[in-house]
Structures are given as structure tokens and as C-alpha cells.
Design a protein around this motif. Structure first.
Motif, PDB file in Angstrom:
ATOM      1  N   HIS A   4      10.395 -21.807 -96.812  1.00 41.07           N
ATOM      2  CA  HIS A   4       8.927 -21.365 -96.830  1.00 41.07           C
ATOM      3  C   HIS A   4       8.291 -22.154 -95.599  1.00 41.07           C
ATOM      4  O   HIS A   4       7.077 -22.117 -95.035  1.00 41.07           O
ATOM      5  N   ALA A   5       8.762 -23.307 -95.469  1.00 33.58           N
ATOM      6  CA  ALA A   5       8.449 -24.300 -94.293  1.00 33.58           C
ATOM      7  C   ALA A   5       8.416 -24.051 -92.940  1.00 33.58           C
ATOM      8  O   ALA A   5       8.033 -24.969 -92.123  1.00 33.58           O
ATOM      9  N   VAL A   6       8.942 -22.995 -92.489  1.00 29.23           N
ATOM     10  CA  VAL A   6       9.382 -22.856 -91.004  1.00 29.23           C
ATOM     11  C   VAL A   6       7.882 -21.810 -90.782  1.00 29.23           C
ATOM     12  O   VAL A   6       7.648 -20.712 -91.005  1.00 29.23           O
ATOM     13  N   PRO A   7       7.188 -22.485 -89.669  1.00 36.00           N
ATOM     14  CA  PRO A   7       5.653 -21.902 -89.413  1.00 36.00           C
ATOM     15  C   PRO A   7       5.773 -20.782 -88.745  1.00 36.00           C
ATOM     16  O   PRO A   7       7.064 -20.308 -88.260  1.00 36.00           O
ATOM     17  N   PRO A   8       4.967 -19.609 -88.752  1.00 36.51           N
ATOM     18  CA  PRO A   8       4.936 -18.025 -88.017  1.00 36.51           C
ATOM     19  C   PRO A   8       5.516 -18.578 -86.482  1.00 36.51           C
ATOM     20  O   PRO A   8       5.946 -17.641 -86.067  1.00 36.51           O
ATOM     21  N   ASP A   9       4.867 -19.529 -85.538  1.00 36.05           N
ATOM     22  CA  ASP A   9       5.134 -19.409 -84.208  1.00 36.05           C
ATOM     23  C   ASP A   9       6.452 -19.614 -84.207  1.00 36.05           C
ATOM     24  O   ASP A   9       7.512 -19.404 -83.156  1.00 36.05           O
ATOM     25  N   ALA A  10       7.074 -20.643 -85.107  1.00 36.07           N
ATOM     26  CA  ALA A  10       8.734 -20.727 -84.937  1.00 36.07           C
ATOM     27  C   ALA A  10       9.605 -19.512 -85.143  1.00 36.07           C
ATOM     28  O   ALA A  10      10.613 -19.401 -84.416  1.00 36.07           O
ATOM     29  N   LEU A  11       8.958 -18.642 -86.010  1.00 32.06           N
ATOM     30  CA  LEU A  11       9.857 -17.399 -86.510  1.00 32.06           C
ATOM     31  C   LEU A  11       9.766 -16.482 -85.229  1.00 32.06           C
ATOM     32  O   LEU A  11      10.846 -16.143 -84.719  1.00 32.06           O
ATOM     33  N   GLN A  12       8.625 -16.532 -84.566  1.00 28.97           N
ATOM     34  CA  GLN A  12       8.441 -15.753 -83.244  1.00 28.97           C
ATOM     35  C   GLN A  12       9.686 -16.193 -82.309  1.00 28.97           C
ATOM     36  O   GLN A  12      10.462 -15.448 -81.874  1.00 28.97           O
ATOM     37  N   LYS A  13       9.662 -17.506 -82.199  1.00 33.52           N
ATOM     38  CA  LYS A  13      10.463 -17.988 -81.125  1.00 33.52           C
ATOM     39  C   LYS A  13      11.885 -17.649 -81.521  1.00 33.52           C
ATOM     40  O   LYS A  13      12.654 -17.478 -80.833  1.00 33.52           O
ATOM     41  N   ILE A  14      12.258 -18.058 -82.765  1.00 40.22           N
ATOM     42  CA  ILE A  14      13.635 -17.799 -83.267  1.00 40.22           C
ATOM     43  C   ILE A  14      14.011 -16.399 -83.039  1.00 40.22           C
ATOM     44  O   ILE A  14      15.409 -16.194 -82.325  1.00 40.22           O
ATOM     45  N   LEU A  15      13.211 -15.454 -83.478  1.00 35.68           N
ATOM     46  CA  LEU A  15      13.626 -14.159 -83.259  1.00 35.68           C
ATOM     47  C   LEU A  15      13.660 -13.815 -81.644  1.00 35.68           C
ATOM     48  O   LEU A  15      14.611 -13.016 -81.512  1.00 35.68           O
ATOM     49  N   ALA A  16      12.987 -14.432 -81.154  1.00 36.60           N
ATOM     50  CA  ALA A  16      13.070 -14.076 -79.486  1.00 36.60           C
ATOM     51  C   ALA A  16      14.625 -14.518 -78.949  1.00 36.60           C
ATOM     52  O   ALA A  16      15.332 -13.915 -78.135  1.00 36.60           O
TER      53      ALA A  16
END
Lengths: 544, 291
Positions: A216-228
């Protein structure tokens, strides 16, 4: 004829035997086959870590590379087994380290794993590739750091539902820059913060990453970068999915998600803003597995909208907030559904809509391929069960929990006969059911392939326990708690069957000494074993 | 998963008795398996039947239905439990099920924890609870609770907390000078005071301390807060934590204590001087030799 084949040929033939039963059978044919098989066995499965000792395992299979071990009885999941009961992995790792085993893969379930174990593991096996821990406990993020730092060829680190103490270390940063081999990383169960920058860099350099489950601790903008960075992902567990839908981050996420056309499996959504769900609509059509059982924030309406797009779903785990109507939508949309799990959501009585037998009947009518079910519901009827069994003849796994009983008391057996394959049954759990010893005897006789039986709070006593003592050597284990079995009955069984460990678990006052034969046993766990009573039993466990 | 002996090959390849018995045993006893998969249980044929326990008054019960034999003794805790009104069960019992009802209720080893009258105030004694029911992993319950969207009131939080607690948490208690140890269930307490009182009673501390106490003092000791905690007694209550260090009881919040305590020791105050209160920086801790 086969004796004239050189061993290399036999070995090559055996390399096509991957299933354990097949391998076991082959090893019994003759001495030569036994030897070839034993030197070529690479994967070993031990269903009960106390059935055999590590030294014996290693001496028989010196070339083992993959080990699967299970520890505590299944009812430990529900707090019925005391904390210190056992199931320690350390002796196994120690023995393999001493025996210079070339261990590459370790899969553990319900075992106690200490940081020392993980450190020893990380340092002893240079080719170690895969660690899967399911429902284990006893370790901290320091242990994970040891794995990350030392396992140069690590491909898989999969932590499922473990109790991990978070030491606020930087375990993720311990993966060296040279680590590019990860294909699977699952840390969804970790409660603490992670070093997000380290995570992003790790994902960027592991081009083979196929499965990633975040906490849960991975913030939204990190998710977006990771998926990219990793559009090749096949399995994604989104921890936090609570973006601001107006934000630039969310916009980027939408774009990136559309490119993730390889994703087949989705889970997580521990924190979710339902207005962000449309961002995953584009990938829904490809999904075969969807787990929203940890997402209480997704209401029935949103759930239904989402599922309506998942036409290829084979596995679905959800909360009962979906309701009977929602299950109807599943039934009409997910024609290829094979596995369904419906978990209860109402722990605090706010009157959420739950599911009833209607939902299940609808599913069975719409999804004939259903073969695996876990269903918590408010009520169930015999008639419904019969209908379900008729509609779905292929069940291999069936678990039903009613929170309100409407089934008459002969329930244990009758609905099972109707189309349920009791003869194929390998595991059975009984709670608050049955009238008399006959019920349990019936089960033991009728379920020829029974491996595990666990019973709680049911009126089965010594008669049931002792009717067919030989049966227990064909089974992995039997658990009985809060039943009618007495100390004397257990003693009798233990005397008769020396190759069973009959454990009495009694947490009450030590001063009581050995109980009276007529006294009922609080908890009994018995299992077949080749190595006699275990030496690591705590003082509240008495092995007869 | 019975292993069947395949017919041996031709010629002289007989089966050597000793070896095959051992290997057959190993195969049967230790290694009969599930197919390997990423979800270890997946291929097992599994049946679980959970009949539960008491229902809300709103259930759609059919005429032949029986209400839960365990009646109001066990069900999922709801907010309604913490109002003073208790829903009375209307059990429409059929003749065959009533016998199982009675049997169950009289079964002393039944796992139901019965507590005080249902109308008592919320809190530990306010509602009854069956251990480990419904069968859901603690991990899952905790996760749902932590991410709950609806606001959690006091009663609800405490209800869930109770749900999450293990059935009992028995730890050993030894007292200096007494060879035989006892055990105490920490989960039966919610604070240090009651634990200490229980230990006082268990070890008859006011008496055990010896002839120095008069009867009058005994009385006083019983009613005053336990001296074990305030350092005024000849004995101090200490515990061994998961790291093997001995600490004074009472320095950390109760829940933190519960999660780290392994066992208790009632130590002579003179010996307890080496103990430092628990600090958050582990380096600065002192420890003394355990019992």
C-alpha cells in the motif's frame, strides 16, 4: 528389457516425469530405477515437515534443487494453533547448507522462518533463484535484505500473506545494481514504507519482470512510472490506487495503462478511489484473473461495471459486497470462470448486502466450467447445493461457509452425495456439524483418497477416532479440537500406531500434570511420520 | 495417493525387500504430494463445510430451518451487539436437531467462550465470541479493518480487536524461590493492573512474602493496587521479550507488551536492579541473566 538400458537413458526418460506421484511410483520398480530416480530427482515436496527429517531427505536426493515444505496444520490460519507450536525451517536450511545441496528454489507454507534462516539461506546457495513464502511468520525486513543482497541470480521473491515485522530498513535498496534477473516480486503483505526510488530503478533494470505486486505504501505517481518502465508485466498487484482523477499523474497513468496489454492478472487495490477505476477498463478484456478481495472500497455498482468488461475471466476473488445481483452479472459475463472465491466483508455490522444461495446458483448456471469454490454466505439450502452440483460437475475444490444455518443436521453427508465427488476428496474441514461418531466414520470410510481431515467443535469421540486406525497412515494428518475425544482414546491410538505422532496440545496450567484418561482433549493433531516424536515440541505439546 | 508397485522388469531385476520398503514408506509417508503450482493447495480436492452459528433476526429462514444451535453464543460481532438490547433467538427446532442442540450446549469441550449476561456493557465482557470463526485468515481480517472506509467507533474497534486476538496467550510465570511455575493467560486481561492482581492471587504474594506481613497488612495488600508494579514490594514483575532480554513489566503500552512477551518472572527486587526500562533504541538496553 528395461534393465538393459544404460542409466543415462533412464535418466533422460525420467526427466519427463515431473509429477511427484509418478516419480514415487517409478522409484519402486526396482533397485536400478530407484537409484536413477533418486539421483535425478530435482524437485521434492514434503506436505508435513515433521513426516521426515532433513538429513534423510538429502541423503536420498542429493541433487535436489527445489524444496516445498508445509508446516503448521491448516487450522493455524484461524488461530487454533498456539504460537510456538513449531514448523521451523532453520533445521532444513542448515542441513542442506551442510550437505552442500545446490538449492535453487524454496517454497514454504505455514512455517516459522527466522531472519537467521534467511541469512543462512542467502549465503549458502550461490545459485538460489526462487523464494516463495506463504502464510509464514518469524522474519523481518532484515531477513529480506539478506536475500536481496546475497542472491545474485534471484528470479523470484514472492511473499504471500506473511506476518513480517517491518524494521524500517532499506531492504529494497539492497538489491545490487547488478541484479537484473528478477521476474517476480511480490511484497504486497509488507506493512511499511519502501524506498520508492530504489524500486523504480530495480524495475527499470529487470527487463524480465513479469509479476509485480506492490504494497500500500507505493504512491500513485510511482505506480505510473513503474508501469511506464514495464509494459511487459503479466501480473500486477496495485497497492495504492487512490489517485486524484483530476491530476496529471492520473492522466499519465491512463495512458500508460493502455499500453500494458500483457496484463492478465490484477490484484490489490488496497486503497482505492473508485473514480480511478476507468483507467483499467482497457485491460479488462485481457484479464484471466482478478482479485479484489482486499478492496472493500469498491462498491457493488463499481464492481459490476468492472466485471462486465472482463469476459475472459477464469479466476475471480471478491468480497460479498458484490451481492447476488452482482453475481448474476458475473454469471452472464464470465463464461470461462473456473474459480470463484467470495469473502465476507461485514465485520462491523454496517448492514452490507451479503450473498445468499441465489448468487451461487446463478453462477453455477452461467459458468459450467466452475471447478473451485470458496463461498461465504448468509444462508444456504440443500436444494441450492444440489442444483449447483448438477450444473457444475467438475468440482475439485469446494468450500462453503454459511453464516446462518438453514441446513438440517444431516448436512455433513447428504448434499455431498448428490454429485459431489466424495471419493476424490483429499481434504475435508468440518466445523460445528454432525450428530454422532457415525458421521466421522462415514467420512473416513467413504473418502478413499482423503489426505487431510480437520474437525472442530463436532461431537465425534473415541469411537470415531478408533474405528479405523490404519486409515491414518494413508492420510497426511488429522486435526480434532473441541470434540469428544478423550485422553485415553488418544493414548490407545498412539499405542496401536507407532508410526503416528499423536500430539495433544494443551495450553492450560502445567501444574495439572498428566490428565485423566477420561478427560476430553482440547486439541489433538496426529500425523504419520518416519522419524518419531519431534524434538522441537514446546512444553504444551505432549506427544503420546 | 496410494503408491502401487509396478510390475518389475523382466530378467533378474527383482526388488530388494529392504530398500523398497524404506523407499515406499518414504514415498507414502512423507512425499505424497499435490501437484506443484504457485498456489500450493490448488489441485487438492477440498471440501469445507462450515455450519454456523446464530443469525440475525432478519435472515430469510425457511420453515424447516433451524436456528443456529449455538444461538446467541456465537456469531459475527455486529454493532448491534454493543447496544444493550439483545436479539432473542426464535428457534424453530425440529425434533432431530434439538438433540444436537442440547448435546452441543452441554459439550464441555465446545469451543464457545461464554461470557457475562448479554446485556452487559460493551467491552470485553459484553459479547461472546467463538475462536477462529468464521474461518478467515487473520491477515485478511486485519487488512480489511485497516482499509475500512467507514469510520470506526470505539465499540466497533474494540469488537474487531477482540476478533483479532488469539484465543489465549498462556505464558509461564516463575517466581524466585518457588520451584514450580504457573501459567497465566494474558489475553484474559486488558491492562497491567488486572494481570498483577491475578499474579498476586496466584502466588499468594501477600502470604508468600513471608512472616513479615501481618494479617492486617494482607487485607490491605489485596485491596490496594498491586505492589508488583509500583516497586514497593519485595518483588518486581519482569518479562522476557522475543529478543531474550528481561524487562520491567509496565513500561510499554499493553498491546506492545502482549506482542513481545515470552514469559514472566517475579523477581526479587534486589536482583532486578540491573534492569533498565525498555527504550526505543535497542542499543541502550541492559539485560540481566534470565532464570
Amino acid at each position: 528389457m528395461l534393465n538393459y538400458f544404460p542409466e543415462e537413458v533412464l535418466e533422460h526418460v525420467f526427466s519427463f516425469l515431473t509429477s511427484h506421484p509418478d516419480r514415487n511410483a517409478a522409484s519402486l520398480v526396482c533397485k536400478s530405477w530407484y537409484n536413477v530416480e533418486r539421483f535425478s530427482r530435482v524437485k521434492v515436496f514434503i506436505g508435513n515437515c515433521y513426516a521426515i527429517g532433513p538429513e534423510r531427505l538429502i541423503s536420498r536426493f542429493p541433487r535436489v534443487r527445489s524444496l516445498t515444505l508445509k508446516g503448521k496444520p491448516h487450522f493455524a490460519d484461524f488461530n487454533l494453533v498456539p504460537y510456538d507450536w513449531g514448523g521451523y525451517v532453520y533445521p532444513w536450511i542448515e542441513a542442506m547448507a551442510k550437505g552442500s545441496t545446490n538449492l535453487e528454489e524454496l517454497r514454504l507454507k505455514r512455517m516459522v522462518v527466522s531472519d537467521e534462516s534467511l541469512e543462512l539461506l542467502a549465503k549458502s546457495f550461490p545459485n538460489f533463484k526462487s523464494l516463495v513464502l506463504v502464510n509464514c511468520e518469524g522474519f523481518t525486513t532484515d531477513g529480506l535484505a539478506a536475500i536481496a543482497s546475497n542472491c545474485r541470480f534471484l528470479r523470484e521473491l514472492d511473499l504471500q500473506e506473511n506476518e513480517v515485522e517491518d524494521r524500517r530498513g532499506q531492504w529494497l535498496s539492497c538489491f545490487p545494481d547488478s541484479c537484473t534477473s528478477l521476474s517476480s516480486l511480490n511484497f504486497a503483505c509488507l506493512k511499511g514504507e519502501v524506498n520508492v526510488a530504489a524500486l523504480e530503478r530495480l524495475v527499470a533494470r529487470c527487463r524480465n519482470l513479469k509479476s509485480l505486486r506492490l504494497n500500500h505504501a507505493v504512491p500513485p505517481d510511482a505506480l505510473q512510472k513503474i508501469l511506464a518502465q514495464s509494459p511487459q508485466l503479466v501480473d500486477l498487484g496495485a497497492g495504492c490506487f487512490a489517485h486524484d482523477p483530476e491530476s496529471e499523474t492520473y492522466n499519465k497513468l491512463k495512458n500508460v495503462m493502455q499500453k500494458c496489454s500483457s496484463i492478465r492478472s490484477l490484484s490489490g487495490f488496497l486503497d482505492v478511489n473508485v473514480r480511478c477505476l476507468p483507467s483499467i477498463y482497457p485491460i479488462c478484456i485481457n484479464l484471466t484473473s482478478l482479485n479484489l478481495s482486499y478492496a472493500p472500497g469498491i462498491y457493488s455498482k463499481e464492481l459490476v461495471k468492472l466485471i462486465h468488461k472482463c469476459k475472459k475471466l477464469q479466476r475471480l476473488w471478491i468480497l460479498d459486497t458484490i451481492g447476488d445481483k452482482g453475481l448474476g452479472v458475473v454469471a452472464s459475463t464470465c463464461k470461462e470462470l473456473q474459480e470463484l472465491r467470495v469473502f465476507p466483508s461485514d465485520f462491523y455490522g454496517v448492514g452490507n448486502v451479503a450473498v445468499t444461495e441465489e448468487g451461487l446458483v446463478a453462477i453455477s448456471a452461467g459458468c459450467p466450467n466452475l471447478n473451485s469454490l470458496l463461498y461465504f454466505c448468509q444462508q444456504m439450502t440443500n436444494a441450492a447445493l444440489i442444483t449447483v452440483a448438477k450444473n457444475c460437475p467438475n468440482f475439485i475444490r469446494f468450500r462453503l461457509c454459511t453464516l446462518n444455518p438453514t441446513i438440517p443436521d444431516a448436512v455433513t453427508m447428504q448434499p455431498l452425495d448428490e454429485g459431489m465427488y466424495a471419493e476424490q476428496l483429499e481434504m475435508l474441514s468440518i466445523a460445528f456439524a454432525g450428530d454422532s461418531d457415525k458421521g466421522m466414520v462415514y467420512v473416513l470410510n467413504g473418502c478413499k483418497k482423503l489426505k487431510k481431515l480437520e474437525v472442530r467443535d463436532s461431537p465425534f469421540g473415541n469411537m470415531a477416532l478408533l474405528t479405523d486406525t490404519g486409515k491414518y497412515e494413508t492420510m497426511r494428518s488429522l486435526w480434532m479440537s473441541s470434540c469428544g475425544v478423550t485422553f485415553g482414546g488418544c493414548k490407545t491410538l498412539a499405542e496401536k500406531m507407532p508410526r503416528l505422532n499423536v500430539e495433544i496440545i494443551n495450553e492450560r496450567d502445567e501444574m495439572e500434570g498428566r490428565p485423566d484418561d477420561r478427560q476430553k482433549v482440547e486439541k489433538m493433531y496426529l500425523y504419520r511420520t518416519l522419524v518419531g516424536p519431534r524434538k522441537d515440541a514446546p512444553d504444551f505439546v505432549l506427544t503420546l | 495417493m496410494e503408491n502401487t508397485l509396478l510390475g518389475g522388469g523382466g530378467g533378474g531385476g527383482g526388488i530388494s525387500g529392504g530398500m523398497s520398503i524404506v523407499s515406499r514408506e518414504e514415498n507414502n509417508m512423507a512425499m505424497s504430494s499435490d501437484e506443484s503450482s504457485s498456489y500450493p493447495d490448488e489441485s487438492e480436492l477440498e471440501l469445507g463445510l462450515g455450519l454456523s452459528l446464530g443469525g440475525g433476526a432478519k435472515s430469510k429462514s425457511k420453515p424447516t430451518a433451524t436456528a443456529g444451535p449455538w444461538g446467541q453464543y456465537a456469531r459475527i460481532l455486529t454493532a448491534k451487539d454493543f447496544l444493550s438490547v439483545v436479539s432473542t433467538k426464535e428457534s424453530s427446532s425440529s425434533s432431530s436437531s434439538s438433540s444436537s442442540v442440547t448435546k452441543a450446549n452441554n459439550n464441555p469441550s465446545c469451543g464457545v467462550k461464554r461470557t457475562a449476561e448479554p446485556s452487559s456493557p460493551p467491552g470485553r465482557s459484553g459479547a461472546s465470541q467463538v475462536v477462529g470463526w468464521p474461518p478467515i485468515r487473520t491477515y485478511r481480517i486485519q487488512s480489511l479493518v485497516n482499509h475500512a472506509k467507514s469510520p470506526m467507533t470505539e465499540e466497533i474497534t474494540s469488537a474487531v480487536d477482540k476478533w483479532l486476538l488469539k484465543a489465549s496467550l498462556f505464558v509461564k510465570v516463575n517466581m524466585d524461590g518457588i520451584p514450580i511455575g504457573r501459567k497465566v493467560d494474558l489475553n484474559a486481561h486488558s491492562c497491567y493492573e488486572t494481570l498483577s492482581q491475578t499474579l498476586d492471587n496466584m502466588f499468594k504474594l501477600s502470604v508468600a512474602v513471608g512472616a513479615r506481613r501481618s494479617n492486617a497488612e494482607e487485607q490491605v495488600v489485596m485491596t490496594r493496587p498491586s505492589r508488583l508494579l509500583n516497586g514497593s514490594s519485595e518483588f518486581m514483575l519482569t518479562y522476557e521479550d522475543k529478543e531474550g532480554d528481561w524487562m520491567l513489566v509496565g513500561d510499554v503500552p499493553w498491546e506492545m507488551f502482549l506482542s513481545s512477551v515470552k514469559r514472566l518472572r517475579i523477581m526479587r527486587t534486589a536482583e532486578a536492579n540491573g534492569l533498565a526500562p525498555r527504550s526505543h533504541e535497542r542499543n541502550r538496553r541492559q539485560s540481566i541473566a534470565p532464570v
